[in-house]
Write a protein that holds these residues in place. Structure first.
Motif, short mmCIF file in Angstrom:
data_model
loop_
_atom_site.label_atom_id
_atom_site.label_comp_id
_atom_site.label_asym_id
_atom_site.label_seq_id
_atom_site.Cartn_x
_atom_site.Cartn_y
_atom_site.Cartn_z
N PRO A 23 0.77 -1.48 -0.08
CA PRO A 23 -0.21 -0.34 -0.11
C PRO A 23 1.03 0.97 0.71
O PRO A 23 1.75 1.28 0.31
N VAL A 24 0.64 2.41 -0.20
CA VAL A 24 1.05 2.87 -1.25
C VAL A 24 1.58 4.63 0.62
O VAL A 24 2.30 4.45 0.78
N ASN A 25 -0.14 4.43 0.96
CA ASN A 25 0.25 4.70 2.63
C ASN A 25 0.37 3.03 3.91
O ASN A 25 -0.48 2.56 3.40
N PRO A 26 1.81 3.84 4.28
CA PRO A 26 1.72 2.85 5.31
C PRO A 26 1.04 2.44 6.23
O PRO A 26 1.61 1.58 6.78
N ASP A 27 0.53 3.10 6.32
CA ASP A 27 -0.20 2.85 7.63
C ASP A 27 -1.82 1.82 6.78
O ASP A 27 -2.94 1.64 7.59
N HIS A 28 -2.03 1.73 5.93
CA HIS A 28 -3.06 1.17 5.17
C HIS A 28 -3.35 -0.29 5.98
O HIS A 28 -1.40 -0.97 5.63
N SER A 29 -3.74 -0.79 5.81
CA SER A 29 -3.44 -2.26 5.52
C SER A 29 -4.23 -3.21 4.06
O SER A 29 -4.56 -2.48 3.68
N PHE A 30 -3.58 -4.12 3.93
CA PHE A 30 -3.84 -5.19 2.58
C PHE A 30 -3.52 -6.40 3.07
O PHE A 30 -2.39 -6.89 2.93
N PHE A 31 -4.47 -7.27 1.81
CA PHE A 31 -4.63 -8.38 2.74
C PHE A 31 -5.08 -9.46 1.00
O PHE A 31 -5.53 -9.70 0.89
N LEU A 32 -3.45 -9.77 0.32
CA LEU A 32 -3.24 -9.70 -0.69
C LEU A 32 -3.58 -11.34 -0.83
O LEU A 32 -4.41 -12.05 -2.05
N LEU A 33 -3.64 -12.36 0.92
CA LEU A 33 -4.34 -13.40 0.09
C LEU A 33 -4.61 -13.95 1.94
O LEU A 33 -4.90 -15.23 2.17
N GLY A 34 -5.38 -12.73 2.40
CA GLY A 34 -6.12 -12.81 3.07
C GLY A 34 -5.41 -12.53 4.48
O GLY A 34 -4.24 -12.76 4.64
N ALA A 35 -6.46 -13.58 5.37
CA ALA A 35 -5.85 -12.43 7.46
C ALA A 35 -5.32 -14.11 7.31
O ALA A 35 -6.58 -14.60 7.51
N ASP A 36 -5.06 -14.17 9.48
CA ASP A 36 -5.59 -15.15 10.08
C ASP A 36 -5.74 -15.21 11.15
O ASP A 36 -6.43 -13.67 11.34
N ARG A 37 -5.73 -15.45 12.05
CA ARG A 37 -6.43 -15.60 13.42
C ARG A 37 -6.59 -14.56 14.29
O ARG A 37 -7.84 -13.52 14.65
N LEU A 38 -5.54 -13.43 13.84
CA LEU A 38 -5.28 -12.32 14.31
C LEU A 38 -4.56 -11.02 13.94
O LEU A 38 -4.29 -9.58 14.00
N GLY A 39 -5.36 -11.41 12.83
CA GLY A 39 -5.30 -9.77 11.52
C GLY A 39 -4.20 -9.82 10.66
O GLY A 39 -3.74 -8.23 10.10
N ARG A 40 -2.79 -10.85 10.46
CA ARG A 40 -2.35 -10.68 10.49
C ARG A 40 -1.92 -11.21 8.72
O ARG A 40 -2.34 -12.15 8.63
N ASP A 41 -1.46 -10.06 8.01
CA ASP A 41 -1.26 -10.98 6.49
C ASP A 41 -0.62 -11.99 6.17
O ASP A 41 0.47 -11.81 6.73
N LEU A 42 -1.23 -12.89 5.41
CA LEU A 42 -0.73 -14.03 5.20
C LEU A 42 0.11 -14.39 4.43
O LEU A 42 1.55 -14.89 4.74
N LEU A 43 0.02 -13.21 3.14
CA LEU A 43 1.59 -13.48 1.96
C LEU A 43 2.53 -13.05 3.08
O LEU A 43 3.73 -13.84 2.73
N SER A 44 2.63 -12.30 3.30
CA SER A 44 4.41 -11.85 4.22
C SER A 44 4.25 -12.75 5.18
O SER A 44 5.87 -13.27 4.95
N ARG A 45 3.22 -13.16 5.80
CA ARG A 45 3.78 -14.64 6.59
C ARG A 45 4.46 -15.78 5.76
O ARG A 45 5.43 -15.99 6.25
N MET A 46 4.32 -15.52 4.47
CA MET A 46 4.66 -17.08 3.69
C MET A 46 5.70 -16.78 3.68
O MET A 46 6.76 -17.40 3.68
N ILE A 47 6.39 -15.29 3.06
CA ILE A 47 7.68 -14.70 2.18
C ILE A 47 8.58 -14.98 3.60
O ILE A 47 9.52 -15.33 3.17
N TYR A 48 8.29 -14.73 5.59
CA TYR A 48 8.85 -15.19 5.74
C TYR A 48 9.19 -16.18 6.03
O TYR A 48 10.35 -16.73 6.52
N GLY A 49 8.07 -17.06 6.29
CA GLY A 49 7.66 -18.44 6.76
C GLY A 49 9.42 -19.37 6.05
O GLY A 49 9.84 -20.19 6.09
N THR A 50 9.17 -18.72 4.36
CA THR A 50 10.43 -19.52 3.20
C THR A 50 11.24 -19.13 4.07
O THR A 50 12.59 -20.32 4.13
N ARG A 51 11.89 -18.47 5.07
CA ARG A 51 13.40 -17.25 5.57
C ARG A 51 14.02 -19.15 6.80
O ARG A 51 14.68 -19.57 5.86
#
Lengths: 397, 329
Positions: free
Chosen positions: A163-191
């Motif tokens: 998102p252009v404005n860093p305060d906005h949220s954006f869920f390309l692949l949906g969110a989990d139980r706590l409203g965390r972005d799944l895509l970002s978590r998958m990317i970090y999980g790859t590591r």
């Protein structure tokens, strides 16, 4: 055919590989010098040439490199902070990216998603997410974000997209139980998930080469002892043993230590397969003429192993190692899924799948299974890569 | 042949003994024991002094304060001399009353899955080899690769999800809810058979995929050999050319791979059972490990490993029977 220790294979004028000649001629450089042409190719070039013809394996290589690239640049690629939770968006479904925006001034090209308007369904006690046409979240490439260090040392202020404005949220692949972005978590999980495999396999390799090499080189009672040990370890079913060992990890230990415990646990069984392969190679190589020649020249055992034997089966070992990584990845994922492996706040594919344990949760938020797709892709790519390497590892076959 | 079998059986004894040692050590690795966690739980409920006193009593009764070697000796001598596997703290029952049905079901599940793998993998493997590079071969290869790549617990989850969202029913369990806790009747067994196919498919996919690939590779190697050409040139029917020798030789591998298959099935069944909530060893083992219910967990690891060793033994014997070179070396 086995490589001589000078490890350079020359092509004869007839275009036939020197290694195909009967032993005694092919292994004698004095005899061969007369028949060789000018073009020389190293063993690795031959392997690479053979490997390139294997399309599936090349595809596997590309995917594996991409996955490790993602692992290295997770901060740059992840659109959101993987740990930032938002009580407004638990189980928010994936958002559709819209390319064009309609307003009074007409249609304009403006990639965006629509923010959610959340309603509570008091009967079913669930949240209902509606697109809110008034709240546009603009998206862009190379948008500004909080400063971070790429790969730990390159200071950066921008990320790949988000998102252009860093305060906005954006869920390309949906969110989990706590409203965390799944895509970002998958990317970090790859590591975590991809390196668990790598480190686990390195440990197994060290153990496998040391013990398997000793077993094959010395033979006798050492061989017998190590072979019984391998047979014994292989007779214990892996998952129950892994479970038992991981249950022993103290509950309040540093997450990084858990990571190392897990890789060690995976390697305890992982080295046995590699050990067998190394032993087999040692057994067949130690009666070769070039090893005898080296010994008669007065080389020490260590030198014979390092300089003469290891190079000639290294390619094969690399292939076997590649094929062992997927087992490690599946092992980590299984353990973490059951809650005995890595634990939050560490993010790995297995930890993410832990959220999908309850079937009712999966029914409301099926996107939680997506980390599993990552596992499948990684395992498949590594399998193709390993198969191709194995086929190419013996370029004289 | 007899000496070979006797030698192999005698060789099994030290292996199982070692496994029992390792199982016991692994179970004792976590700090504390079941009673510490029990006390911690009761302390949260406020009754500290009574909990401590009760734990002390139990600790003396089960010999938990003693050195590990003494505990191990008590456990193993109980098993060997009296068939007593110890006591489950969590279930407050003797371990032997908990394990046998579950172990039997694990065995039934693994055996059924093995049969499933054989029935599916052999014909597809033969087809893929004979019709190399045909569309069917590509389909089989692709499906096989995907089957290998998806971890089986994920496959179980996907099945659960489809069953739940499309058919609106829970596909977990091994029989319908009304049969839980009921004695074994014909009805219950029939009911179990209708539920059994899901775990069998989930568990068998990876093994099937692997065997198809190996069967295909082995048969392809055989089909290129001169004797096949000879047989064909002598006018044998294509069916006979393929089935008579190449398939039989390619099948030898199945026997030697069988123990590996069963090992991975028993291992995989552990996690699949947890996901699908099957009344096999998996969920109980996991629970026992989490709660440090040490005799129960150690017994499971010991018996599952023994099952492995026995299946290896059987496949070795069959292989020796098929191939005389093995038993004389």
């Amino acid at each position: 055919m086995h490589l001589p220790f000078w490890s350079r294979i020359r092509k004869t004028r007839q275009g036939k590989l020197a290694g195909d000649e009967p032993i005694g001629v092919g292994d004698n450089p004095l005899l061969r010098e007369e028949t060789t042409g000018a073009s020389e190719e190293t063993q690795w070039r031959l392997i690479w040439r053979r490997f390139r013809r294997h399309h599936l394996a090349m595809g596997g290589l590309v995917v594996v490199l991409m996955l490790y690239g993602v692992a290295a640049c997770a901060e740059f690629l992840a659109p959101m902070n993987p740990r930032a939770f938002d009580s407004k968006y638990p189980y928010a479904p994936p958002q559709r990216v819209r390319m064009f925006h309609e307003s009074e001034e007409g249609v304009s090209f403006r990639p965006h998603v629509l923010d959610y308007r959340v309603e509570l369904d008091s009967v079913q006690m669930t949240r209902v997410f509606h697109d809110d046409p008034d709240q546009v979240v603009d998206l862009g490439f190379f948008v500004e974000t909080e400063p971070y260090r790429l790969m730990g040392f390159i200071p950066m202020r921008r990320q790949f997209f988000g998102p252009v404005n860093p305060d906005h949220s954006f869920f390309l692949l949906g969110a989990d139980r706590l409203g965390r972005d799944l895509l970002s978590r998958m990317i970090y999980g790859t590591r975590i998930s991809m390196t668990v495999g790598l480190i686990g396999v390195t440990l197994s390799l060290v153990l496998g080469i040391t013990l398997g090499g000793m077993s094959g080189y010395f033979g006798g009672w050492i061989d017998n002892l190590i072979q019984r040990l391998i047979e014994f370890l292989q007779s214990i079913p892996s998952i129950p043993l892994w479970l038992g060992l991981s249950a022993a990890i103290p509950p309040r230990v540093d997450p990084l230590m858990v990571y190392f415990y897990i890789t060690i646990i995976l390697s305890i069984l992982g080295w046995t397969g590699l050990g067998r392969v190394v032993r087999g190679k040692f057994m067949s190589l130690k009666t070769e003429d070039f090893v005898l020649a080296a010994r008669l020249d007065g080389c020490s055992s260590g030198r014979i192993i390092r300089r003469h034997m290891v190079p000639s089966f290294m390619s094969h070992i690399i292939a076997t190692t590649t094929l062992a990584i997927p087992h490690m990845i599946i092992g980590e994922t299984s353990l973490s899924f059951l809650g005995l492996g890595l634990r939050p706040p560490v993010i790995s594919w297995g930890v993410l799948l832990q959220e999908a344990q309850n079937i009712r949760t999966v029914a409301t938020a099926p996107w939680l299974l997506l980390p599993g797709a990552m596992v499948a892709v990684a395992v498949l790519a590594l399998n193709f890569l390993g198969d191709g390497l194995r086929d190419a590892s013996d370029p004289y076959a | 042949m007899l000496t070979y079998i006797v030698r192999r059986v005698l060789y099994m004894i030290p292996t199982v003994f070692l496994i029992s040692v390792v199982a016991f050590i692994v179970i004792n690795l976590p700090p504390g024991d079941y009673l510490t966690s029990m006390v911690a739980m009761q302390m949260e409920e406020g009754d500290a002094a009574a909990a401590q006193a009760q734990a002390e009593r139990l600790r003396v009764r089960y010999g938990l304060g003693e050195p590990v070697i003494v505990q191990y000796w008590r456990w193993i001598s109980g098993i060997v001399l009296r068939g007593d596997f110890g006591h489950s703290f969590e279930w407050r029952r003797p371990v032997s009353s908990l394990i046998w049905t579950r172990l039997a079901l694990t065995f039934v599940l693994s055996l059924t899955t093995t049969m499933f793998i054989w029935i599916v993998a052999i014909p597809i493997g033969i087809y893929s080899a004979v019709k190399q590079y045909s569309i069917g071969d590509y389909v089989a290869t692709t499906v096989g690769f995907i089957g290998l790549a998806i971890p089986n617990f994920l496959l179980a989850l996907i099945f659960m999800y489809i069953g739940f969202s499309v058919f609106g029913q829970n596909v977990g369990g091994l029989y319908s809810p009304q049969y839980i806790g009921e004695p074994w009747t014909i009805d219950k067994i029939l009911n179990m058979l209708t539920h059994l196919w899901i775990p069998v498919v989930v568990l068998g996919t990876a093994g099937t995929a692997g065997l198809i690939r190996t069967m295909r590779a082995n048969l392809l190697d055989e089909l290129r050999k001169p004797y096949v050409v000879t047989a064909r040139s002598k006018g044998l029917t294509e069916r006979r050319v393929i089935m008579k020798y190449p398939v039989r030789i390619a099948m030898n591998f199945f026997v030697s791979a069988q123990s590996n298959i069963l090992v991975s099935l028993i291992s995989g069944a552990t996690i699949v059972s947890v996901v699908l909530n099957l009344p096999t060893t998996g969920p109980l083992l996991l629970g026992a490990l989490m709660a440090q219910d040490m005799y129960l967990a150690a017994t499971f690891i010991l018996l599952l490993s023994t099952l492995n060793v026995i299946s290896t033994l059987i496949s070795d014997i069959v292989l020796a029977w098929l191939d005389p070179r093995i038993r004389y070396s």
